[in-house]
Every structure is written in structure tokens, then in C-alpha cells.
Design an enzyme around this catalytic site. Structure first.
Site, PDB file in Angstrom:
ATOM      1  N   ASN A 149     -10.098   0.087  -0.024  1.00 20.44           N
ATOM      2  CA  ASN A 149      -8.517   0.002   0.034  1.00 20.44           C
ATOM      3  C   ASN A 149      -8.089  -0.538  -1.312  1.00 20.44           C
ATOM      4  O   ASN A 149      -8.349  -1.767  -1.481  1.00 20.44           O
ATOM      5  CB  ASN A 149      -8.092  -0.668   1.312  1.00 20.44           C
ATOM      6  CG  ASN A 149      -6.766  -0.673   1.333  1.00 20.44           C
ATOM      7  OD1 ASN A 149      -6.127  -0.267   0.090  1.00 20.44           O
ATOM      8  ND2 ASN A 149      -6.101  -1.234   2.431  1.00 20.44           N
ATOM      9  N   HIS A 161      -3.016   7.161   1.991  1.00 24.29           N
ATOM     10  CA  HIS A 161      -3.623   5.936   1.663  1.00 24.29           C
ATOM     11  C   HIS A 161      -4.979   5.602   2.332  1.00 24.29           C
ATOM     12  O   HIS A 161      -5.034   5.902   3.425  1.00 24.29           O
ATOM     13  CB  HIS A 161      -2.717   4.814   2.201  1.00 24.29           C
ATOM     14  CG  HIS A 161      -3.160   3.506   1.827  1.00 24.29           C
ATOM     15  ND1 HIS A 161      -3.423   2.999   0.588  1.00 24.29           N
ATOM     16  CD2 HIS A 161      -3.218   2.505   2.842  1.00 24.29           C
ATOM     17  CE1 HIS A 161      -4.023   1.775   0.897  1.00 24.29           C
ATOM     18  NE2 HIS A 161      -3.782   1.459   2.115  1.00 24.29           N
ATOM     19  N   CYS A 209       0.858  -1.335   0.051  1.00 24.11           N
ATOM     20  CA  CYS A 209       0.005   0.055   0.165  1.00 24.11           C
ATOM     21  C   CYS A 209       0.875   1.152  -0.140  1.00 24.11           C
ATOM     22  O   CYS A 209       0.332   2.320  -0.129  1.00 24.11           O
ATOM     23  CB  CYS A 209      -0.831  -0.062   1.173  1.00 24.11           C
ATOM     24  SG  CYS A 209      -2.091  -1.425   1.342  1.00 24.11           S
TER      25      CYS A 209
HETATM   26  N1  ACO Z   1     -17.964  -7.969  10.272  1.00 20.55           N
HETATM   27  C1  ACO Z   1     -18.379  -7.992  11.366  1.00 20.55           C
HETATM   28  N2  ACO Z   1     -17.711  -8.146  12.532  1.00 20.55           N
HETATM   29  C2  ACO Z   1     -16.526  -8.166  12.339  1.00 20.55           C
HETATM   30  C3  ACO Z   1     -15.736  -8.288  11.120  1.00 20.55           C
HETATM   31  C4  ACO Z   1     -16.689  -7.820   9.733  1.00 20.55           C
HETATM   32  N3  ACO Z   1     -16.255  -7.789   8.823  1.00 20.55           N
HETATM   33  N4  ACO Z   1     -14.542  -8.200  11.036  1.00 20.55           N
HETATM   34  C5  ACO Z   1     -14.152  -8.263  12.331  1.00 20.55           C
HETATM   35  N5  ACO Z   1     -15.403  -8.201  13.079  1.00 20.55           N
HETATM   36  C6  ACO Z   1     -15.550  -8.534  14.513  1.00 20.55           C
HETATM   37  C7  ACO Z   1     -14.358  -9.231  15.316  1.00 20.55           C
HETATM   38  O1  ACO Z   1     -14.599 -10.529  15.108  1.00 20.55           O
HETATM   39  C8  ACO Z   1     -14.384  -8.511  16.507  1.00 20.55           C
HETATM   40  O2  ACO Z   1     -15.510  -9.057  17.324  1.00 20.55           O
HETATM   41  P1  ACO Z   1     -15.089  -9.543  18.896  1.00 20.55           P
HETATM   42  O3  ACO Z   1     -15.172  -8.222  19.606  1.00 20.55           O
HETATM   43  O4  ACO Z   1     -16.401 -10.145  19.242  1.00 20.55           O
HETATM   44  O5  ACO Z   1     -13.943 -10.363  19.122  1.00 20.55           O
HETATM   45  C9  ACO Z   1     -14.841  -6.959  16.328  1.00 20.55           C
HETATM   46  O6  ACO Z   1     -15.318  -7.080  15.105  1.00 20.55           O
HETATM   47  C10 ACO Z   1     -13.584  -6.181  16.277  1.00 20.55           C
HETATM   48  O7  ACO Z   1     -12.636  -6.544  15.568  1.00 20.55           O
HETATM   49  P2  ACO Z   1     -11.232  -6.052  15.258  1.00 20.55           P
HETATM   50  O8  ACO Z   1     -10.406  -6.717  14.289  1.00 20.55           O
HETATM   51  O9  ACO Z   1     -10.713  -5.237  16.498  1.00 20.55           O
HETATM   52  O10 ACO Z   1     -11.880  -4.596  14.228  1.00 20.55           O
HETATM   53  P3  ACO Z   1     -11.102  -3.253  13.995  1.00 20.55           P
HETATM   54  O11 ACO Z   1     -11.734  -2.360  14.586  1.00 20.55           O
HETATM   55  O12 ACO Z   1      -9.751  -3.247  14.243  1.00 20.55           O
HETATM   56  O13 ACO Z   1     -11.527  -3.396  12.491  1.00 20.55           O
HETATM   57  C11 ACO Z   1     -10.028  -3.434  10.376  1.00 20.55           C
HETATM   58  C12 ACO Z   1     -10.749  -4.227  11.350  1.00 20.55           C
HETATM   59  C13 ACO Z   1     -11.260  -2.563   9.627  1.00 20.55           C
HETATM   60  C14 ACO Z   1      -9.450  -4.383   9.562  1.00 20.55           C
HETATM   61  C15 ACO Z   1      -9.124  -2.291  11.046  1.00 20.55           C
HETATM   62  O14 ACO Z   1      -8.378  -2.944  11.989  1.00 20.55           O
HETATM   63  C16 ACO Z   1      -8.238  -1.759   9.933  1.00 20.55           C
HETATM   64  O15 ACO Z   1      -8.717  -1.172   8.931  1.00 20.55           O
HETATM   65  N6  ACO Z   1      -6.926  -2.006   9.914  1.00 20.55           N
HETATM   66  C17 ACO Z   1      -6.015  -1.058   9.201  1.00 20.55           C
HETATM   67  C18 ACO Z   1      -5.695  -1.904   7.822  1.00 20.55           C
HETATM   68  C19 ACO Z   1      -4.638  -1.294   7.182  1.00 20.55           C
HETATM   69  O16 ACO Z   1      -4.075  -0.064   7.435  1.00 20.55           O
HETATM   70  N7  ACO Z   1      -4.130  -1.821   5.974  1.00 20.55           N
HETATM   71  C20 ACO Z   1      -3.122  -1.228   5.212  1.00 20.55           C
HETATM   72  C21 ACO Z   1      -2.308  -1.904   4.381  1.00 20.55           C
HETATM   73  S1  ACO Z   1      -2.712  -3.484   4.057  1.00 20.55           S
HETATM   74  C22 ACO Z   1      -1.443  -3.844   2.659  1.00 20.55           C
HETATM   75  O17 ACO Z   1      -0.488  -3.249   2.663  1.00 20.55           O
HETATM   76  C23 ACO Z   1      -2.095  -4.638   1.597  1.00 20.55           C
END
Ligand code: ACO
Length: 347
Positions: free
Chosen positions: A286, A256, A114
Site C-alpha cells: 500500500n 486504491h 490514501c
Molecule cells: N502477522 C501475523 N499475524 C498477524 C499480523 C501479522 N502481520 N497482523 C495481525 N495478525 C494476527 C492478529 O493478531 C489476529 O490474531 P488473533 O486472531 O489471534 O487475535 C489475526 O492475525 C487477525 O488479525 P486482524 O487484524 O483481524 O487481521 P485482518 O485479516 O483484518 O488483516 C489487515 C489485517 C491486513 C490490516 C486488514 O485488516 C486490512 O488490510 N485492512 C484495511 C487497511 C486499509 O484499508 N487501509 C487503507 C487506508 S490507510 C491510510 O489511509 C493511510
């Protein structure tokens, strides 16, 4: 006194996404998620997926064609940032160059996940500064939907496919569109936070079978989130300082587009209004190396990015890698100002 090295100046921009729109409800129909969760946790309403048979170079050609028409400059070099090349060999850029009628141009790929667009800008600026290239078509393109694990709802909901491009020409550092100093960094110690483990030289396809999950992208989302906000805010401070700008002088941040909450967190850490941070993540998700030029093209089309704006360009991705640069936005002609296929299907 010797003449200063030429600066890389943005002379054109273009973008393209495949026509197929996938809404949050479409995803919720096939995995345990909901429109409400995706919208509130990521800011994404829909994304575009390439149909089977459509490859990264197909998207790159469309974006490249628009950027060339916008710039009207003869380019001698084609660079593609991608981590989803059409195949391992040949790489993507020579195929794109040939299809755009630029056969014979220097052509190669850059791979920095990314962060690929900012790393690639730095590479292109170096080619221009060294006098190796006079004008470069630089495209960020990924079909990341091809890497998504249908059983991993955390990562499957945030990505989309697309391509964005700029034309960079040799100019001088004082003119609008000239790229400023770059800040680039990496932390390979945290490589496990975002991976596609299979298919490379460590886990060879023909060798002992590996875990099928290793064929897919995997990510530790929370840790990536924290690092993304931290690293992009740090790069912003560094490149703004080099440009001689105070953070409060910055008119726009194009970062990004991984998650709307990351965009907002960077704004919060820097103390800039969230409205100054461009985002089109709601309709594209993304798009990896395409995300920054897609956001730029969309913002130019909507009038959110205007000539004279002081702009910070920031990226973060797997590796870990990150980087940024600063540019005073130039006056550009958009070849296809409507970009109709980037509109959300679920407003
Ligand atoms: N739908 C419903 N519930 C979900 C989903 C979903 N799609 N995904 C996760 N959950 C649930 C989890 O199971 C968890 O449930 P629990 O509390 O009962 O255990 C809860 O939601 C929270 O999960 P988290 O993983 O903590 O969710 P978070 O708020 O962190 O969001 C996300 C996840 C969207 C992936 C976020 O962490 C994010 O955007 N991270 C950054 C990604 C990034 O920067 N990528 C860039 C580079 S990638 C590359 O270089 C190719």
C-alpha cells in the site's frame, strides 16, 4: 451559446519506487509475522522502502520526470498529493517543480491520505475547468515507511514507499482520457480508524511529552477493510452511472491498493470479474497516495490497461475519505515502460 468548460484529459503517466526491496521474510526476521500470513491476508509479497535520507520529493521528482516525458506537454501547475511531506514547511510541490525545471509554476500539496490521488485529480480537473491551469503535473507520493510502528505488525506489513504521476491537459469531455464526474465523500466521525496523532497542532512537539506510539501510524484494520469495500463500491456505481455505463460495461477498475482482498471484495460487490480489477500490490504494498498511479503505470506497461478501456478509478483512506471517477483510457506513451524496480523479489 457559451463554450463548455475544458475537461481534464490524461496526457501522460509515470511512476517510480525506491530501489530497496523489502520481502515478507525480511519483515518476519524482525517482527512476529510470516511470509505465509502476509501473502494470504494481504496479497503482498514485497514492498520498496526509501533509504534514510531519501524523502517524498525525491520519489515524486522521478515519477514526475517520467510522466512529463510521456506527455510532452508544457505544464503550468504542479500538485503533489502526500501525507508524508519532506517537512512541514515548505510543502513538497514547489521543491518538486523547481527540481523538474518548472520553477514559477503554481505548486501546492493536497492531503487526503490514501484518497489523495482521487481528491487531487478532482482539484486539478477544477483548475483546468476554471481556466486557471492549462496543464498540470499531478503526483501522488508517499514514504509511508517513515510512519510505521515497528511494534505494530498489523500495519507495518502492508505499506511501502513510491510515487506515481499523471499529466492532465485541457481538452474536451468527449475525447479519450477525459476525466468524468467525481464522487467524493468523507466521514470525520470515524477519524480514529486511521491516525498519526503526534506532530500536529493538537499534540505539539514542544509541549508536554506524548505517548511515543502517537508518532506512528495506527489503524483499526478490520473496520477500515469493511468501510473501504463499501465506500469504493458505492463510488463505482455513482461514477459509472454519471458516465452512462452499466457496471458490466466497465473494462477495468483501478482502485486504491490497500489489500488484495479489498480489491477482490469490491469486484464481488459490483459483480465484475476479479480479473478486471488491476492490482500490483504483490510487489509494492500500500503506497498511500501513490498507489493508483503506480497501478496505472504498471498496467499500461504490461498491456493490462489499453486505449478505449472504460475505467473506474476508486480510492479510500483515513479521514475517513473516499472517491471515484470514470475515464475512457487514452493512448499513452510510457517513458520508462519497463519499471524494473517494481518487480517482486519473491515471486
Ligand atoms: N502477522 C501475523 N499475524 C498477524 C499480523 C501479522 N502481520 N497482523 C495481525 N495478525 C494476527 C492478529 O493478531 C489476529 O490474531 P488473533 O486472531 O489471534 O487475535 C489475526 O492475525 C487477525 O488479525 P486482524 O487484524 O483481524 O487481521 P485482518 O485479516 O483484518 O488483516 C489487515 C489485517 C491486513 C490490516 C486488514 O485488516 C486490512 O488490510 N485492512 C484495511 C487497511 C486499509 O484499508 N487501509 C487503507 C487506508 S490507510 C491510510 O489511509 C493511510
Amino acid at each position: 451559446m457559451t463554450d463548455p468548460a475544458p475537461a481534464a484529459v490524461i496526457a501522460g503517466v509515470g511512476a517510480w519506487v525506491p530501489p530497496r526491496v523489502v520481502t515478507n521474510d525480511d519483515l518476519a526476521a524482525r517482527m512476529d509475522t510470516s511470509d505465509e500470513w502476509i501473502r494470504t491476508r494481504t496479497g503482498i509479497r514485497s514492498r520498496h522502502f526509501a533509504e534514510p535520507g531519501t524523502a517524498t520529493s525525491d520519489l515524486a521528482v522521478e515519477a514526475g520526470r517520467r510522466a512529463l516525458a510521456s506527455a510532452d506537454v508544457h505544464v503550468d501547475t504542479v500538485v503533489v498529493a502526500t501525507i508524508t511531506p519532506d517537512q512541514q514547511l515548505p510543502h513538497t510541490a514547489p521543491l518538486v517543480a523547481e527540481r523538474l525545471g518548472l520553477g514559477g509554476a503554481a505548486a501546492f500539496d493536497v492531503s487526503a491520505a490514501c484518497s489523495g490521488f482521487v481528491y487531487g485529480l478532482a482539484v486539478c480537473a477544477g483548475l483546468i475547468a476554471a481556466g486557471t491551469s492549462r496543464a498540470v503535473l499531478f503526483i501522488g507520493a508517499d514514504t509511508f515507511s517513515t510512519t510505521l510502528n515497528p511494534d505494530d505488525r498489523t500495519s507495518a506489513v502492508i505499506f511501502g514507499d513510491g510515487a506515481g504521476a499523471v499529466v492532465l491537459r485541457a481538452g474536451n469531455a468527449a475525447e479519450p482520457g477525459a476525466l468524468g464526474t467525481f464522487d467524493l465523500g468523507s466521514d470525520g466521525g470515524q477519524w480514529e480508524l486511521a491516525t498519526i496523532r503526534g506532530g500536529g497542532s493538537r499534540q505539539r512537539l514542544a509541549a508536554a511529552p506524548f505517548d511515543p506510539a502517537d508518532e506512528y501510524f495506527a489503524m483499526e484494520g478490520k473496520a477500515m477493510f469493511k468501510q473501504a469495500a463499501l465506500r469504493m463500491a458505492d463510488s463505482a456505481r455513482i461514477v459509472a452511472k454519471h458516465a452512462g455505463w452499466r457496471i458490466e460495461d466497465v473494462d477495468r477498475i483501478v482502485s486504491h491498493q490497500a489489500n488484495l482482498r479489498i480489491v477482490e471484495q469490491v469486484a464481488y460487490e459490483l459483480g465484475v470479474p476479479a480479473a478486471h480489477c488491476l492490482s500490483n500490490i504483490d510487489s509494492v504494498g500500500n503506497t498511500v497516495a501513490a498507489s493508483i498511479p503506480l497501478a496505472m503505470a504498471d498496467a499500461v506497461a504490461k498491456g493490462d490497461l489499453r486505449p478505449g478501456h472504460r475505467v473506474l478509478v476508486l480510492a479510500f483512506g483515513g479521514g475517513l475519505t473516499w472517491g471515484g471517477t470514470a475515464v475512457r483510457w487514452p493512448s499513452l506513451r510510457l517513458a520508462d515502460p519497463t519499471l524494473p524496480n517494481t518487480r517482486s523479489a519473491n515471486p
